[in-house]
Design an enzyme around this catalytic site. Structure first.
Site, PDB file in Angstrom:
ATOM      1  N   GLN A   1       2.792  10.007   1.038  1.00  0.00           N
ATOM      2  CA  GLN A   1       4.134   9.431   1.180  1.00  0.00           C
ATOM      3  C   GLN A   1       5.067   9.793   0.030  1.00  0.00           C
ATOM      4  OE1 GLN A   1       2.227   5.379   1.980  1.00  0.00           O
ATOM      5  NE2 GLN A   1       4.178   5.201   3.051  1.00  0.00           N
TER       6      GLN A   1
ATOM      7  N   GLY B   1       0.833  -1.203   0.000  1.00  0.00           N
ATOM      8  CA  GLY B   1       0.000   0.000   0.000  1.00  0.00           C
ATOM      9  C   GLY B   1       0.863   1.246   0.000  1.00  0.00           C
TER      10      GLY B   1
ATOM     11  N   HIS C   1      -2.688   7.963   6.494  1.00  0.00           N
ATOM     12  CA  HIS C   1      -1.659   8.819   5.870  1.00  0.00           C
ATOM     13  C   HIS C   1      -2.293  10.091   5.283  1.00  0.00           C
ATOM     14  CE1 HIS C   1       2.086   6.591   6.134  1.00  0.00           C
ATOM     15  NE2 HIS C   1       1.555   5.498   5.600  1.00  0.00           N
TER      16      HIS C   1
ATOM     17  N   HIS D   1      -4.787   1.947   7.346  1.00  0.00           N
ATOM     18  CA  HIS D   1      -3.413   2.466   7.444  1.00  0.00           C
ATOM     19  C   HIS D   1      -3.182   3.558   6.394  1.00  0.00           C
ATOM     20  CE1 HIS D   1       1.123   1.693   7.835  1.00  0.00           C
ATOM     21  NE2 HIS D   1       1.032   2.401   6.718  1.00  0.00           N
ATOM     22  N   GLU D   2      -3.583   3.279   5.150  1.00  0.00           N
ATOM     23  CA  GLU D   2      -3.332   4.243   4.065  1.00  0.00           C
ATOM     24  C   GLU D   2      -4.222   5.482   4.209  1.00  0.00           C
ATOM     25  OE1 GLU D   2      -0.706   3.746   2.565  1.00  0.00           O
ATOM     26  OE2 GLU D   2      -0.479   1.616   2.984  1.00  0.00           O
TER      27      GLU D   2
HETATM   28  C1  QAP Z   1       0.903  -0.757   4.982  1.00  0.00           C
HETATM   29  O1  QAP Z   1       3.029  -1.231   4.128  1.00  0.00           O
HETATM   30  C2  QAP Z   1       0.538  -2.014   5.718  1.00  0.00           C
HETATM   31  O2  QAP Z   1       9.694  -1.728   6.547  1.00  0.00           O
HETATM   32  C3  QAP Z   1       1.709  -0.985   3.728  1.00  0.00           C
HETATM   33  O3  QAP Z   1      11.690  -2.355   4.874  1.00  0.00           O
HETATM   34  C4  QAP Z   1       1.513  -2.842   6.262  1.00  0.00           C
HETATM   35  O4  QAP Z   1       3.686  -1.860   2.086  1.00  0.00           O
HETATM   36  C5  QAP Z   1      -0.753  -2.354   5.866  1.00  0.00           C
HETATM   37  C6  QAP Z   1       7.750  -2.278   3.527  1.00  0.00           C
HETATM   38  C7  QAP Z   1       1.162  -4.007   6.927  1.00  0.00           C
HETATM   39  C8  QAP Z   1      -1.108  -3.512   6.508  1.00  0.00           C
HETATM   40  C9  QAP Z   1      -0.156  -4.341   7.045  1.00  0.00           C
HETATM   41  C10 QAP Z   1       8.071  -1.975   4.817  1.00  0.00           C
HETATM   42  C11 QAP Z   1       8.774  -2.604   2.652  1.00  0.00           C
HETATM   43  C12 QAP Z   1       6.366  -2.217   3.028  1.00  0.00           C
HETATM   44  C13 QAP Z   1       9.381  -2.020   5.258  1.00  0.00           C
HETATM   45  C14 QAP Z   1       3.970  -1.658   3.243  1.00  0.00           C
HETATM   46  C15 QAP Z   1      10.413  -2.346   4.389  1.00  0.00           C
HETATM   47  C16 QAP Z   1      10.107  -2.642   3.084  1.00  0.00           C
HETATM   48  C17 QAP Z   1       5.325  -1.789   3.776  1.00  0.00           C
HETATM   49 CO    CO Z   2       2.360   3.597   5.551  1.00  0.00          CO
END
Ligand code: QAP
Ligand code: CO
Length: 167
Positions: A51, A46, A137, A133-134
Site C-alpha cells: 500500500q 493495519g 495485499h 486482509h493485510e
Molecule cells: C484492514 O483497515 C481491516 O475508509 C485495515 O476513511 C479493516 O485500517 C481489517 C480506514 C477492517 C479488518 C477490519 C479506512 C481509515 C482504515 C477508511 C484500516 C478511512 C479511514 C482502515
Molecule cells: Co487494506
C-alpha cells in the site's frame, strides 16, 4: 521516521506481488517504523508494504484501543485456518468504503520478527480478519475483489468522484 503516501484503489501498483525479505536489516526496520507511523497517523489498524508502493512481504497491525500493541509480520505464512466469520472491512487504500467480507475465524501465522527471529501468532476475530486482509495485499489482492461486480463498479465510481473532488 516519515509518513508515507498510501496508494489508492484502483491503482495498478496495488496488484503487484510482494517479494520475500531475504534479510531483516536496518532498511527493513526503517520501512516497518515508517509504515507504523503512517498507519497510526491515518488512523488505521493495519497496513501492508504494498500500500506504500514497497513490494516486500511486510505488514504492520495494531488493533488495540490504546495503540500500544504493534504487530509486525515479515514473510508471513498461514499454517492453520478454521471457521468462518463475516466482518465489515475497510481499507486505507479504499477510503470511505466499508463492506462485509467472509474469512476464516481463526488463523495461525508463522512470521519473522524485526530482530530476525521466528514466531507463531494465533489469532481469532478482528485480529484474524486483519491478518488475512493485510496478507492479501502482499499477493496483490484488495478486499473489494470479494464483492459482486455491481458493488465493485459502484466503488470505482465513488472513488473516482472523490478523487475529482480532492483534485
Ligand atoms: C484492514 O483497515 C481491516 O475508509 C485495515 O476513511 C479493516 O485500517 C481489517 C480506514 C477492517 C479488518 C477490519 C479506512 C481509515 C482504515 C477508511 C484500516 C478511512 C479511514 C482502515
Ligand atoms: Co487494506
Amino acid at each position: 521516521m516519515a509518513l508515507l503516501p498510501i496508494l489508492k484503489f484502483p491503482d495498478p501498483r496495488l496488484r503487484k506481488k510482494a517479494a520475500l525479505i531475504a534479510t531483516v536489516d536496518d532498511s527493513i526496520r526503517k520501512l516497518a517504523a515508517d509504515m507504523a507511523e503512517t498507519m497510526y497517523a491515518a488512523p488505521g489498524i493495519g497496513l501492508a508494504a504494498t500500500q506504500v508502493d514497497a513490494h516486500k512481504q511486510l505488514v504492520v497491525i495494531d488493533i488495540s484501543e490504546d495503540r500500544s500493541e504493534l504487530i509486525t509480520l515479515i514473510n508471513p505464512r498461514i499454517t492453520e485456518r478454521d471457521g468462518e466469520q463475516v466482518y465489515e472491512e475497510g481499507c486505507l487504500s479504499v477510503p470511505g468504503i466499508y463492506e462485509k467480507v467472509t474469512r476464516a475465524e481463526h488463523v495461525k501465522v508463522r512470521t519473522l520478527t524485526l530482530d530476525g527471529g521466528e514466531r507463531e501468532i494465533e489469532a481469532h476475530g478482528l485480529l484474524a480478519v486483519c491478518i488475512q486482509h493485510e496478507m492479501d495485499h502482499l499477493q496483490g489482492k484488495v478486499f473489494v475483489d470479494y464483492l459482486s461486480q455491481l458493488k465493485q463498479t459502484r466503488i470505482r465510481t465513488r472513488l473516482a468522484k472523490q478523487a475529482r473532488e480532492t483534485a
